[in-house]
Design a protein around this motif. Structure first.
Motif, short mmCIF file in Angstrom:
data_model
loop_
_atom_site.label_atom_id
_atom_site.label_comp_id
_atom_site.label_asym_id
_atom_site.label_seq_id
_atom_site.Cartn_x
_atom_site.Cartn_y
_atom_site.Cartn_z
N TYR A 158 22.66 -31.71 9.63
CA TYR A 158 22.11 -31.98 8.30
C TYR A 158 22.98 -31.38 7.21
CZ TYR A 158 17.73 -33.95 10.06
OH TYR A 158 16.78 -34.74 10.65
N LEU A 192 25.59 -33.91 6.61
CA LEU A 192 25.06 -35.07 5.89
C LEU A 192 24.90 -34.76 4.41
CD1 LEU A 192 22.26 -36.39 8.29
CD2 LEU A 192 24.37 -37.57 7.68
N VAL A 235 16.65 -39.89 11.62
CA VAL A 235 17.94 -39.28 11.94
C VAL A 235 17.63 -37.82 12.28
CG1 VAL A 235 20.26 -38.74 11.16
CG2 VAL A 235 19.13 -40.83 10.36
N ILE A 243 19.58 -40.90 16.42
CA ILE A 243 18.73 -41.85 15.70
C ILE A 243 17.62 -42.33 16.65
CG2 ILE A 243 18.63 -44.14 14.64
CD1 ILE A 243 21.47 -43.68 13.61
N LEU A 281 22.99 -48.31 10.35
CA LEU A 281 22.88 -46.93 9.88
C LEU A 281 23.87 -46.03 10.62
CD1 LEU A 281 21.54 -44.64 8.30
CD2 LEU A 281 19.79 -44.53 10.09
N LEU A 317 26.88 -43.58 9.18
CA LEU A 317 26.98 -42.17 9.55
C LEU A 317 28.18 -41.88 10.44
CD1 LEU A 317 23.23 -41.27 10.14
CD2 LEU A 317 24.55 -41.27 8.03
N ILE A 340 14.05 -42.70 7.06
CA ILE A 340 14.50 -43.72 6.12
C ILE A 340 14.08 -45.09 6.61
CG2 ILE A 340 16.76 -43.88 7.24
CD1 ILE A 340 17.99 -44.47 4.52
N ALA A 356 17.93 -33.96 3.75
CA ALA A 356 18.68 -34.82 4.65
C ALA A 356 18.23 -36.27 4.51
CB ALA A 356 18.52 -34.35 6.09
N SER A 357 16.91 -36.51 4.34
CA SER A 357 16.42 -37.87 4.13
C SER A 357 17.06 -38.47 2.88
CB SER A 357 14.90 -37.87 3.99
OG SER A 357 14.27 -37.49 5.19
N VAL A 387 20.81 -39.21 3.61
CA VAL A 387 21.02 -40.44 4.38
C VAL A 387 20.86 -41.66 3.49
CG1 VAL A 387 20.12 -41.85 6.26
CG2 VAL A 387 20.36 -39.39 6.57
N VAL A 418 23.67 -44.54 2.56
CA VAL A 418 23.41 -45.97 2.77
C VAL A 418 23.56 -46.73 1.46
CG1 VAL A 418 21.65 -47.68 3.38
CG2 VAL A 418 21.94 -45.63 4.78
#
Length: 313
Positions: free
Chosen positions: A8, A11, A130, A141, A166, A170, A270, A292-293, A296, A300
């Protein structure tokens, strides 16, 4: 003892490097929703637009001693209007992602899938977790654990492709998709095993692209090389999967929550398949999981705008 989640951290760093995306936050009328948006804004991950009843949002902010004075706020009458207005901001090009506030998920998704005014594409909407699982060398995932209850084979095609897309953003390399069931053999008594075999053949025929697929695979021989070897499973996916496709929502939800509450994992959520990514957070999420959400979704959103993969390996 707090568990670290280094995937995370990567990310979040990648999202900050890519630059913040403007996110319409639908109906953030409680502390959790406001804190999630403010934390991500302070980290430079998102630029939130608060959409909801002005008085209720301000009361929630005051009660939680949160300063929202610097954030744009669009006043609406109620939660349904908040969802509709947030979706409208996307149509107007003012937001490149949505974030669920304190309204019900089905209220937000209802606005997203509305025939005339929503954000649907040819692809079915699906949810991906994720997950940062302690001891794993890469994120994991899991799909679908929140949107599609008992997906048909055709719906699973979109669920798998959304997850692959996705994973490409990533920079999973290679992307190894395990279609989960209770066993690794095809049985007419277990429809999920037949779907798994069909999905793998569809990938062979180019109907699903961008990843290696194998299934049906039980959970142990999907992620554990020794378990796969004991069953004499020879494939690049068995024992090494980084995308897990559950047979239905209940199985996916229980799998994700088992990892979270029994193995110290953290889950960023997500929704994909709409014109923009949709951030769904839970009251049980940690601050890092919320960030982290958002990260992500930002990655995207940038990939949709640029057509490029953002996250470096």
């Amino acid at each position: 003892m707090e568990v670290s989640h280094p995937h995370y951290d990567k990310l979040i760093a990648a999202a900050r490097h890519a630059g913040p995306a403007t996110v319409a936050v639908a109906h953030p009328c409680d502390r959790n929703a406001l804190e999630g948006a403010l934390d991500a804004a302070r980290m430079g991950i998102i630029k939130p637009i608060l959409v909801g009843p002005r008085d209720r949002i301000q009361q929630a902010a005051d009660a939680a001693q949160l300063d929202i004075s610097a954030l744009p706020l669009i006043d609406t009458e109620h939660s349904h209007a908040s969802a509709a207005r947030a979706v409208e901001l996307v149509h107007q090009g003012q937001a490149s992602a949505l974030m669920k506030g304190s309204l019900h998920t089905d209220e937000l998704m209802g606005a997203v899938v509305a025939t005339a005014t929503g954000l649907r594409t040819a692809r079915r909407l699906s949810h991906c977790f994720v997950m940062d699982v302690p001891g794993r060398a890469e994120p994991l995932i899991i799909t679908d654990a929140a949107v599609n209850i008992i997906p048909t084979l055709n719906e699973k095609v979109d669920i798998v492709q959304n997850a692959i897309d996705l994973a490409q953003v990533l920079r999973f390399d290679p992307i190894k998709v395990a279609i989960l069931a209770a066993v690794e053999t095809v049985s007419a008594k277990m429809p999920s095993t037949i779907d798994a075999a069909a999905l793998c053949k569809m990938a062979d025929r180019g109907q699903i692209t961008g990843a290696l697929l194998d299934g049906p695979l039980a959970m142990d021989n999907a992620i554990d090389p020794e378990a796969a070897a004991i069953k004499h499973l020879v494939s690049p996916v068995a024992g090494r999967a980084n995308v897990l496709v559950a047979p239905d929502l209940e199985a996916g939800n229980m799998l994700a929550k088992s990892l979270t509450f029994m193995a110290g994992a953290s889950a960023a959520g997500i929704v994909l398949g709409a014109r923009v990514p949709i951030i769904l957070t839970s009251r049980a999420d940690t601050v890092q999981a919320r960030l982290a959400s958002c990260a992500v979704a930002v990655l995207v959103a940038h990939s949709k705008l640029s057509g490029a993969r953002i996250l470096g390996g």
